[in-house]
Motif scaffolding. Sequence first.
Motif, PDB file in Angstrom:
ATOM      1  N   SER A  30     -30.128   2.036-129.177  1.00 23.97           N
ATOM      2  CA  SER A  30     -30.030   1.986-130.638  1.00 23.97           C
ATOM      3  C   SER A  30     -29.959   0.543-131.111  1.00 23.97           C
ATOM      4  N   PRO A  31     -30.405   0.270-132.321  1.00 23.57           N
ATOM      5  CA  PRO A  31     -30.317  -1.100-132.848  1.00 23.57           C
ATOM      6  C   PRO A  31     -28.887  -1.635-132.858  1.00 23.57           C
ATOM      7  N   ALA A  32     -27.903  -0.773-133.158  1.00 22.96           N
ATOM      8  CA  ALA A  32     -26.514  -1.246-133.230  1.00 22.96           C
ATOM      9  C   ALA A  32     -26.035  -1.737-131.862  1.00 22.96           C
ATOM     10  N   THR A  33     -26.330  -0.941-130.829  1.00 18.33           N
ATOM     11  CA  THR A  33     -25.875  -1.329-129.488  1.00 18.33           C
ATOM     12  C   THR A  33     -26.596  -2.578-129.012  1.00 18.33           C
ATOM     13  N   LEU A  34     -27.914  -2.634-129.202  1.00 22.63           N
ATOM     14  CA  LEU A  34     -28.665  -3.800-128.734  1.00 22.63           C
ATOM     15  C   LEU A  34     -28.291  -5.058-129.513  1.00 22.63           C
ATOM     16  N   THR A  35     -28.014  -4.899-130.815  1.00 20.11           N
ATOM     17  CA  THR A  35     -27.576  -6.049-131.608  1.00 20.11           C
ATOM     18  C   THR A  35     -26.236  -6.569-131.101  1.00 20.11           C
ATOM     19  N   ALA A  36     -25.321  -5.633-130.780  1.00 19.57           N
ATOM     20  CA  ALA A  36     -24.018  -6.037-130.243  1.00 19.57           C
ATOM     21  C   ALA A  36     -24.190  -6.728-128.894  1.00 19.57           C
ATOM     22  N   MET A  37     -25.097  -6.221-128.073  1.00 18.54           N
ATOM     23  CA  MET A  37     -25.318  -6.842-126.770  1.00 18.54           C
ATOM     24  C   MET A  37     -25.904  -8.245-126.919  1.00 18.54           C
ATOM     25  N   ARG A  38     -26.833  -8.409-127.876  1.00 19.56           N
ATOM     26  CA  ARG A  38     -27.398  -9.748-128.108  1.00 19.56           C
ATOM     27  C   ARG A  38     -26.313 -10.708-128.586  1.00 19.56           C
ATOM     28  N   SER A  39     -25.435 -10.212-129.454  1.00 17.50           N
ATOM     29  CA  SER A  39     -24.336 -11.052-129.939  1.00 17.50           C
ATOM     30  C   SER A  39     -23.414 -11.447-128.792  1.00 17.50           C
ATOM     31  N   LEU A  40     -23.160 -10.497-127.882  1.00 18.63           N
ATOM     32  CA  LEU A  40     -22.313 -10.792-126.730  1.00 18.63           C
ATOM     33  C   LEU A  40     -22.990 -11.811-125.816  1.00 18.63           C
ATOM     34  N   HIS A  41     -24.302 -11.658-125.634  1.00 19.13           N
ATOM     35  CA  HIS A  41     -25.072 -12.648-124.855  1.00 19.13           C
ATOM     36  C   HIS A  41     -24.867 -14.040-125.427  1.00 19.13           C
ATOM     37  N   ALA A  42     -25.003 -14.155-126.731  1.00 21.84           N
ATOM     38  CA  ALA A  42     -24.914 -15.462-127.375  1.00 21.84           C
ATOM     39  C   ALA A  42     -23.523 -16.069-127.199  1.00 21.84           C
ATOM     40  N   LYS A  43     -22.490 -15.244-127.371  1.00 20.39           N
ATOM     41  CA  LYS A  43     -21.132 -15.763-127.229  1.00 20.39           C
ATOM     42  C   LYS A  43     -20.849 -16.224-125.805  1.00 20.39           C
ATOM     43  N   LEU A  44     -21.245 -15.410-124.841  1.00 24.19           N
ATOM     44  CA  LEU A  44     -20.933 -15.738-123.455  1.00 24.19           C
ATOM     45  C   LEU A  44     -21.781 -16.885-122.932  1.00 24.19           C
ATOM     46  N   SER A  45     -23.009 -16.972-123.382  1.00 20.08           N
ATOM     47  CA  SER A  45     -23.888 -18.043-122.894  1.00 20.08           C
ATOM     48  C   SER A  45     -23.380 -19.413-123.308  1.00 20.08           C
ATOM     49  N   GLY A  46     -22.582 -19.469-124.371  1.00 15.68           N
ATOM     50  CA  GLY A  46     -22.033 -20.744-124.811  1.00 15.68           C
ATOM     51  C   GLY A  46     -20.727 -21.114-124.140  1.00 15.68           C
ATOM     52  N   ASP A  47     -20.226 -20.245-123.260  1.00 15.71           N
ATOM     53  CA  ASP A  47     -18.960 -20.507-122.571  1.00 15.71           C
ATOM     54  C   ASP A  47     -19.242 -21.331-121.318  1.00 15.71           C
ATOM     55  N   PRO A  48     -18.631 -22.511-121.170  1.00 15.60           N
ATOM     56  CA  PRO A  48     -18.911 -23.349-119.989  1.00 15.60           C
ATOM     57  C   PRO A  48     -18.487 -22.707-118.673  1.00 15.60           C
ATOM     58  N   ALA A  49     -17.609 -21.711-118.737  1.00 14.78           N
ATOM     59  CA  ALA A  49     -17.176 -21.038-117.509  1.00 14.78           C
ATOM     60  C   ALA A  49     -18.127 -19.929-117.092  1.00 14.78           C
ATOM     61  N   VAL A  50     -19.179 -19.665-117.903  1.00 16.93           N
ATOM     62  CA  VAL A  50     -20.146 -18.604-117.609  1.00 16.93           C
ATOM     63  C   VAL A  50     -21.456 -19.245-117.160  1.00 16.93           C
ATOM     64  N   ARG A  51     -21.934 -18.815-116.013  1.00 11.37           N
ATOM     65  CA  ARG A  51     -23.182 -19.371-115.474  1.00 11.37           C
ATOM     66  C   ARG A  51     -24.395 -18.597-115.945  1.00 11.37           C
ATOM     67  N   SER A  52     -24.316 -17.266-115.974  1.00  9.29           N
ATOM     68  CA  SER A  52     -25.476 -16.468-116.371  1.00  9.29           C
ATOM     69  C   SER A  52     -25.023 -15.114-116.906  1.00  9.29           C
ATOM     70  N   VAL A 111     -21.982 -10.599-115.877  1.00  4.00           N
ATOM     71  CA  VAL A 111     -21.592 -11.932-116.338  1.00  4.00           C
ATOM     72  C   VAL A 111     -21.100 -12.712-115.123  1.00  4.00           C
ATOM     73  N   ARG A 112     -21.904 -13.639-114.642  1.00  2.00           N
ATOM     74  CA  ARG A 112     -21.503 -14.429-113.471  1.00  2.00           C
ATOM     75  C   ARG A 112     -20.828 -15.705-113.937  1.00  2.00           C
ATOM     76  N   LEU A 113     -19.634 -15.951-113.393  1.00  2.00           N
ATOM     77  CA  LEU A 113     -18.879 -17.140-113.764  1.00  2.00           C
ATOM     78  C   LEU A 113     -19.397 -18.370-113.020  1.00  2.00           C
ATOM     79  N   ALA A 114     -19.084 -19.529-113.565  1.00  3.60           N
ATOM     80  CA  ALA A 114     -19.460 -20.782-112.912  1.00  3.60           C
ATOM     81  C   ALA A 114     -18.693 -20.940-111.611  1.00  3.60           C
TER      82      ALA A 114
END
Length: 749
Positions: free
Chosen positions: A82-104, A156-159
């Motif tokens: 659903s658009p709601a779930t995929l939008t939430a997942m994209r938002s989560l991607h964006a938040k986590l990708s900016g965390d220096p402790a997250v590698r991928s 979510v793989r950590l650094a």
Amino acid sequence: MHALFLAIGTFVERHPLRIVTVAVVLTLLAVLGVNSTQIVTTQDAFVPRDSPVFQGYEAYERAFGGDPLVVLIPGSPDQLTSPATLTAMRSLHAKLSGDPAVRSVVSIVTLLQAAAPPGAPAPNPNALRSIVYTPDGNPQPQFAAMLPRGHSVMVVRLAGGLTVDQQRQAADRVLEAVRSVGLPAGTTVAGTPRLIGEITTSITKDMAITGGIAIALMIVVLYLVFPVRRRLLALPIVVVGVLWTFGATSAMSIPLTLVTMAGLPVLVGLGVDFAIQFHNRYEEEIHRGQQPDQGLLAAVTRIGPAVGIAVAASALGFITLLLSRVPAVREFGLLLAIGVVALYAAGLFGLNALLYRYDRPRNARKRVTMRRRWTLADRLPVLSTAAVRRGPLVAVVAILFAAGGYAVDGRLAVQTDIEKLIPSDTPGVVALRDARDVLGTTNSVPLLISARDVTDPRVLAWMKDFQGQVLRDHPQVLSAESLTTALPPVPGGQLAPNPQAIAQAVQAMPADVRRNLVTDDRTGASLTFNIAQMPMAELNTLIGQIVAETQPPDGVSVVPGGTLTLAGAAVSAVTERRAAVAVTGFLAVFVGLLLIYRNWRRAIAPVAPVVLVTGWSSGVMWLLGIELNPLTAVMSALIIGIGTEFAILLLERYEEERATGAAPTAAINQAVTRVGQAVTASALTVAAGFGALLASSFPALREFAAVTVINVLLSLLATLVIIPPLIVRLDRRRAPMPETPVLSAEMQH
């Protein structure tokens, strides 16, 4: 030695206030040192940094990062696309990708974005569902790994290189981000970083609670079995000694880890024991009618050497933990060795100074009167007399029970499953079980493949053959993930035949997917085996078998990585040297006492009962079904430390009574009467303190407490029943010995 302790007693008698002042200053300095000390949470606390296992762990982390966290999103095919779930997942991607402790971060969003042509509009929900799922509701092959059993998975793989505390903080941020983006209800986050972080936090709170219970129980026991004035004075003295210990270890740069923190209840128990011995002897001298100054000097010169020898023997027992291959266990042994010395000093100087300062009358000739009352000491000689009378029978029974214990020691179960050593309702454990139900397993063991070019067709062909062989030969291995499983096959099911085609296929992968499988310079590749749940010891054996079967081509090397590999090596190192630590401890204490006493009979007397108690302990654990774990596996050193101290105190008092001309039987009865009460009070107080840990929510701590209580009580039993007939039997002197005066002319002032 007599002259030394006479000088110490005289110094305490002349300068009690100065000693108390210095003790307060040292305590304040120790508090400052302890407050500035951080708990070390790096993984090299459990495995030596220079070991091949740790070096492999570090090499893998440098290449591919740390352990992953898995986000499980529940839902039907329509809900998960659903658009709601995929939008939430994209938002989560964006938040986590900016965390220096997250590698991928990898999920179906990653795969969808990679598959979509650049600039193409997002497909409508129906089109998305048909892209991701087949008409009958099953995931399309390329999305199957990300959509197991009615869930969408985000990995979510950590650094790499994060401490345990940093992993916990990263896991907390992932949890917070998951809650903030509006994912479906029931979304969970599971993984080793979250679990270890929660263990660290929970065990600190748990120990604070049980510590309060321990103090309350110790107060009750002291009131019941230690009928002297100011009987609770031992507790603040112990607090001072413990602070000195941790202040000293901080100054010596000995790391403070979760393992060394577990030494706190051990130190409290031993410290109470030392304080009770000093306090009991001082009260005994006052009860005899001595003035406070004479009582202090007599107590210090008589009990000081005995406790000092016991401290030396205990320290030798604890130092044997240096044989362990686990750094934290070695540091635990050093902490205890330093601690017994600090606690001895606190009792010898601090407690005696306070006792004298409190009793010292303004009129130097005023007497302190003591009231006679029934005490436990009135009954203990009955036990020792019966034991001496039936010495051979007692010895045979004791040896048979010990032999039985040693016989079943090798059959003791070893509990190495971390989930069974911590509370089952811990959120991280619950999440891990949920993830296991969905994914089939949460045990992943990665291997680092190193070569000049891991994308070389020759290397990839070997990698594919090797992982296929492991899957065939080891049914515990459920699946494998590597470049060979991610690269698209060419007709015939083979990999691309030439380097150019392989390079193009690798480059076409989503960046986060590629980053988890191959390094940018193509010199390292990750091969991960997903393994069924099994005890840590079995997992460690399986990892060794897999590595032994690699047989890579020339120029290719393989090392295991991951926290599970590290944990398996640490658990094995803790449990595999139990016998060596015990035997070395017995020998070290015997040799140490032989150097002190220069008499093999006096040296063997405190050691023999401890050997028996160690066997009894194994037998009781086997009968009660108590399993070995990383805490209970080091119990032999604690038995040596506690048991030899009880025995030495009784032996020293026996020698003191014999020196006055008493016959062996009369001397042992008098020793049991005088020392037995204090030893019994000490043992019961220590048992009560450890018994508080039975209220812990951590199974590992509860079992540690149960075994410690059992061993303390067995050591007390050996002291009261085994030591008396053994000492009398070993004593070959028959003629009464002349009395050795303790109070000199200087002490009669």
